[in-house]
Scaffold this motif. Structure first.
Motif, PDB file in Angstrom:
ATOM      1  N   LEU A 156       0.827  -1.210   0.000  1.00 59.75           N
ATOM      2  CA  LEU A 156       0.000   0.000   0.000  1.00 59.75           C
ATOM      3  C   LEU A 156       0.861   1.259   0.000  1.00 59.75           C
ATOM      4  CD1 LEU A 156      -2.737  -1.109   2.557  1.00 59.75           C
ATOM      5  CD2 LEU A 156      -2.890  -1.088   0.052  1.00 59.75           C
ATOM      6  N   ASP A 157       2.160   1.080  -0.130  1.00 61.62           N
ATOM      7  CA  ASP A 157       3.118   2.177  -0.105  1.00 61.62           C
ATOM      8  C   ASP A 157       3.333   2.690  -1.528  1.00 61.62           C
ATOM      9  OD1 ASP A 157       5.361   3.828  -0.044  1.00 61.62           O
ATOM     10  OD2 ASP A 157       6.413   2.611   1.444  1.00 61.62           O
ATOM     11  N   ASN A 158       2.785   3.874  -1.829  1.00 64.34           N
ATOM     12  CA  ASN A 158       2.900   4.420  -3.179  1.00 64.34           C
ATOM     13  C   ASN A 158       4.348   4.668  -3.592  1.00 64.34           C
ATOM     14  OD1 ASN A 158       0.170   4.356  -3.571  1.00 64.34           O
ATOM     15  ND2 ASN A 158      -0.155   6.560  -3.369  1.00 64.34           N
ATOM     16  N   HIS A 159       5.172   5.106  -2.649  1.00 58.73           N
ATOM     17  CA  HIS A 159       6.580   5.397  -2.973  1.00 58.73           C
ATOM     18  C   HIS A 159       7.323   4.118  -3.332  1.00 58.73           C
ATOM     19  CE1 HIS A 159       6.254   9.603  -1.849  1.00 58.73           C
ATOM     20  NE2 HIS A 159       5.675   9.242  -0.705  1.00 58.73           N
ATOM     21  N   LEU A 160       7.076   3.053  -2.595  1.00 57.22           N
ATOM     22  CA  LEU A 160       7.711   1.781  -2.903  1.00 57.22           C
ATOM     23  C   LEU A 160       7.186   1.231  -4.224  1.00 57.22           C
ATOM     24  CD1 LEU A 160       9.496  -0.638  -2.172  1.00 57.22           C
ATOM     25  CD2 LEU A 160       7.574  -1.548  -0.845  1.00 57.22           C
ATOM     26  N   ALA A 161       5.873   1.294  -4.436  1.00 58.37           N
ATOM     27  CA  ALA A 161       5.283   0.776  -5.668  1.00 58.37           C
ATOM     28  C   ALA A 161       5.812   1.508  -6.893  1.00 58.37           C
ATOM     29  CB  ALA A 161       3.763   0.892  -5.607  1.00 58.37           C
ATOM     30  N   ALA A 162       6.063   2.806  -6.765  1.00 59.02           N
ATOM     31  CA  ALA A 162       6.570   3.581  -7.899  1.00 59.02           C
ATOM     32  C   ALA A 162       7.955   3.120  -8.333  1.00 59.02           C
ATOM     33  CB  ALA A 162       6.605   5.059  -7.537  1.00 59.02           C
ATOM     34  N   LYS A 163       8.681   2.485  -7.431  1.00 59.55           N
ATOM     35  CA  LYS A 163      10.005   1.959  -7.766  1.00 59.55           C
ATOM     36  C   LYS A 163       9.946   0.487  -8.165  1.00 59.55           C
ATOM     37  CE  LYS A 163      12.116   5.163  -4.455  1.00 59.55           C
ATOM     38  NZ  LYS A 163      12.827   5.278  -3.142  1.00 59.55           N
ATOM     39  N   LEU A 164       9.091  -0.267  -7.484  1.00 56.69           N
ATOM     40  CA  LEU A 164       8.950  -1.699  -7.778  1.00 56.69           C
ATOM     41  C   LEU A 164       8.176  -1.947  -9.065  1.00 56.69           C
ATOM     42  CD1 LEU A 164       8.017  -3.555  -4.458  1.00 56.69           C
ATOM     43  CD2 LEU A 164       9.985  -4.026  -5.905  1.00 56.69           C
ATOM     44  N   GLU A 165       7.108  -1.174  -9.281  1.00 53.80           N
ATOM     45  CA  GLU A 165       6.165  -1.382 -10.390  1.00 53.80           C
ATOM     46  C   GLU A 165       5.875  -0.036 -11.053  1.00 53.80           C
ATOM     47  OE1 GLU A 165       3.564  -4.463  -7.634  1.00 53.80           O
ATOM     48  OE2 GLU A 165       3.199  -2.301  -7.565  1.00 53.80           O
ATOM     49  N   PRO A 166       6.871   0.574 -11.686  1.00 55.06           N
ATOM     50  CA  PRO A 166       6.792   1.992 -12.043  1.00 55.06           C
ATOM     51  C   PRO A 166       5.643   2.397 -12.954  1.00 55.06           C
ATOM     52  CG  PRO A 166       8.685   0.929 -13.082  1.00 55.06           C
ATOM     53  CD  PRO A 166       8.164  -0.022 -12.064  1.00 55.06           C
ATOM     54  N   ARG A 167       5.138   1.522 -13.815  1.00 52.86           N
ATOM     55  CA  ARG A 167       4.074   1.935 -14.725  1.00 52.86           C
ATOM     56  C   ARG A 167       2.777   1.171 -14.516  1.00 52.86           C
ATOM     57  NH1 ARG A 167       6.480   4.460 -20.276  1.00 52.86           N
ATOM     58  NH2 ARG A 167       8.297   5.445 -19.334  1.00 52.86           N
ATOM     59  N   ALA A 168       2.652   0.522 -13.384  1.00 52.43           N
ATOM     60  CA  ALA A 168       1.386  -0.110 -13.008  1.00 52.43           C
ATOM     61  C   ALA A 168       0.525   0.921 -12.272  1.00 52.43           C
ATOM     62  CB  ALA A 168       1.638  -1.320 -12.111  1.00 52.43           C
ATOM     63  N   SER A 169      -0.765   0.635 -12.144  1.00 52.48           N
ATOM     64  CA  SER A 169      -1.641   1.531 -11.392  1.00 52.48           C
ATOM     65  C   SER A 169      -1.187   1.588  -9.938  1.00 52.48           C
ATOM     66  CB  SER A 169      -3.089   1.042 -11.465  1.00 52.48           C
ATOM     67  OG  SER A 169      -3.567   1.062 -12.792  1.00 52.48           O
ATOM     68  N   ALA A 170      -1.377   2.732  -9.311  1.00 58.34           N
ATOM     69  CA  ALA A 170      -0.994   2.900  -7.912  1.00 58.34           C
ATOM     70  C   ALA A 170      -1.811   1.946  -7.033  1.00 58.34           C
ATOM     71  CB  ALA A 170      -1.224   4.336  -7.469  1.00 58.34           C
ATOM     72  N   PRO A 171      -1.265   1.533  -5.888  1.00 61.90           N
ATOM     73  CA  PRO A 171      -1.974   0.573  -5.029  1.00 61.90           C
ATOM     74  C   PRO A 171      -3.401   0.989  -4.672  1.00 61.90           C
ATOM     75  CG  PRO A 171       0.288   0.806  -4.297  1.00 61.90           C
ATOM     76  CD  PRO A 171       0.090   1.828  -5.377  1.00 61.90           C
ATOM     77  N   HIS A 172      -3.608   2.251  -4.277  1.00 60.36           N
ATOM     78  CA  HIS A 172      -4.955   2.668  -3.896  1.00 60.36           C
ATOM     79  C   HIS A 172      -5.911   2.605  -5.084  1.00 60.36           C
ATOM     80  CE1 HIS A 172      -3.381   6.467  -5.607  1.00 60.36           C
ATOM     81  NE2 HIS A 172      -4.641   6.750  -5.854  1.00 60.36           N
ATOM     82  N   ARG A 173      -5.367   2.813  -6.304  1.00 62.51           N
ATOM     83  CA  ARG A 173      -6.208   2.737  -7.510  1.00 62.51           C
ATOM     84  C   ARG A 173      -6.603   1.292  -7.794  1.00 62.51           C
ATOM     85  NH1 ARG A 173      -9.597   2.642 -10.373  1.00 62.51           N
ATOM     86  NH2 ARG A 173      -9.991   3.690 -12.369  1.00 62.51           N
ATOM     87  N   ARG A 174      -5.723   0.358  -7.469  1.00 61.31           N
ATOM     88  CA  ARG A 174      -6.063  -1.049  -7.674  1.00 61.31           C
ATOM     89  C   ARG A 174      -7.144  -1.498  -6.691  1.00 61.31           C
ATOM     90  NH1 ARG A 174      -0.062  -3.559  -7.822  1.00 61.31           N
ATOM     91  NH2 ARG A 174       0.832  -1.499  -8.221  1.00 61.31           N
ATOM     92  N   VAL A 175      -7.067  -0.994  -5.462  1.00 58.67           N
ATOM     93  CA  VAL A 175      -8.116  -1.312  -4.484  1.00 58.67           C
ATOM     94  C   VAL A 175      -9.456  -0.761  -4.964  1.00 58.67           C
ATOM     95  CG1 VAL A 175      -8.915  -0.921  -2.122  1.00 58.67           C
ATOM     96  CG2 VAL A 175      -6.494  -1.419  -2.550  1.00 58.67           C
ATOM     97  N   LYS A 176      -9.417   0.428  -5.547  1.00 59.96           N
ATOM     98  CA  LYS A 176     -10.643   1.009  -6.109  1.00 59.96           C
ATOM     99  C   LYS A 176     -11.170   0.146  -7.257  1.00 59.96           C
ATOM    100  CE  LYS A 176     -12.540   5.243  -8.129  1.00 59.96           C
ATOM    101  NZ  LYS A 176     -12.233   6.629  -8.612  1.00 59.96           N
ATOM    102  N   THR A 177     -10.262  -0.421  -8.038  1.00 63.12           N
ATOM    103  CA  THR A 177     -10.660  -1.311  -9.136  1.00 63.12           C
ATOM    104  C   THR A 177     -11.378  -2.543  -8.602  1.00 63.12           C
ATOM    105  OG1 THR A 177      -8.859  -0.558 -10.563  1.00 63.12           O
ATOM    106  CG2 THR A 177      -9.797  -2.716 -11.049  1.00 63.12           C
TER     107      THR A 177
END
Length: 360
Positions: free
Chosen positions: A197-218
């Protein structure tokens, strides 16, 4: 080919090492005759998509640790750029690098829907749910333009063929007009991957995937539309994102997920070196600790390919993850990711396309 030494914004890999089948290695050296180009001044690699004509699109597997026996992938390579992606080494079969090439030099199977139709129409075809996205994400950014996943779903919906989808991109919401009717007939189940759920970590691990909170919304959007949806906490990387396991399961359950699954980090072939380089660039202070725990789950190695343990690991830390996952699923009333049974009885082989059209 010069290797990058700095992180590249918007990309997961920082280097482009040769694949394991290459016999020639390239290494750039400054010979002093001209000023070397600094990494920060070098142009960022752009995404290139090449059309590919597929001869067959359905693949089969008999791996005992995978719940589906059929799969298909509209694209080779993935623009999401997830550094941990176990599919990166497959780019070596194209004489391309598992590094930057995997996320920038992509192949689109432009005849995907046509070949799928032909495969399903074969008299020898035996129906069973097809997984879409087992190797690369079917809703990666280039799907907006190429629409190959949507075209495939249209074929599946037409002949009432069941399928499952794995994605980490909110673009899947675009196809609710197809998915919702399929869901009413028990023909589809979607899994959304959320490993932090860490946007900063996700931006480095998965740079062009949807942000974690956006996936929860999905997950919420799919559930509200009546589409069965589960969450995959995958992969879990010890000492990096494992702390979020319970929070991800809680938020996914609250959003409407009905089931959950997880896997641990897998580092086959060239992925070992790529991930170690990523740790050096993005988490240098904990790099040794992360790899120590990874090795504890893999008999002292970076990766153990044993079917019985490769998805969940082994040892004390792996057992701790398993117990944490089970407790969280019980607490938030989530079933196992493979529990939904899709309906295969409705399948009707598609008609072969004819230049004369249809009379009836």
């Amino acid at each position: 080919m010069a290797e990058q030494t700095n992180a590249i914004k918007g990309r997961g890999a920082a280097a482009n090492p040769e694949g394991r089948f290459e016999t020639i290695r390239h290494h750039a050296e400054d010979d002093g005759w001209q000023q070397a180009v600094l990494d920060e001044d070098a142009p960022r690699p752009r995404t290139e998509v090449t059309e590919e004509c597929a001869r067959s699109v359905i693949t089969h597997n008999d791996s005992p640790d995978i719940y589906f026996s059929q799969a298909m992938n509209p694209y080779r390579g993935c623009e999401h750029g997830c550094i941990y992606c176990f599919a990166r080494p497959t780019h070596s079969y194209l004489n391309l690098s598992p590094g930057l090439d995997f996320e920038t030099k992509l192949r689109a199977k432009s005849n995907f829907a046509e070949v799928l139709r032909a495969d399903l129409a074969k008299p020898s075809y035996v129906v069973s749910p097809i997984n879409i996205g087992s190797n690369t994400d079917p809703y990666q950014p280039i799907e907006k333009r190429w629409r190959l996943t949507r075209a495939a779903l249209e074929v599946l919906a037409e002949c009432h063929h069941p399928c499952t989808i794995v994605t980490k991109n909110a673009l899947v919401e675009r196809d609710l007009d197809i998915l919702a009717p399929m869901a009413r007939d028990r023909l589809v189940q979607v899994f959304v991957s959320v490993n932090s759920l860490d946007n900063h970590l996700a931006a480095k691990l998965e740079p062009r995937a949807s942000a974690p909170h956006r996936r929860v919304k999905t997950i919420r959007t799919l559930a509200e539309a009546g589409v069965p949806v589960g969450v995959l906490v995958a992969p879990i990387i010890p000492a990096l994102n494992d702390r979020d396991m319970e929070a991800v399961i809680e938020q996914a359950a609250e959003a409407g997920a009905s089931c959950a699954g997880y896997t641990v980090l897998r580092l086959p072939f060239e992925l070992k070196a790529l991930f170690r380089e990523w740790l050096t660039l993005h988490a240098p202070q904990r790099a040794d600790h992360v790899m120590s725990l990874v090795q504890q789950m893999n008999k002292g190695r970076d990766y153990d390919s044993n079917f019985a343990t490769r998805m969940r690991g082994q040892g004390v830390f792996a057992e701790l993850l398993r117990r944490r996952f089970e407790i969280a699923c019980r607490r938030y009333h989530l079933g196992r990711a493979r529990e939904l049974v899709l309906d295969t009885s409705r399948f009707v082989p598609p008609r072969k396309l004819s230049p004369q059209g249809e009379l009836f």
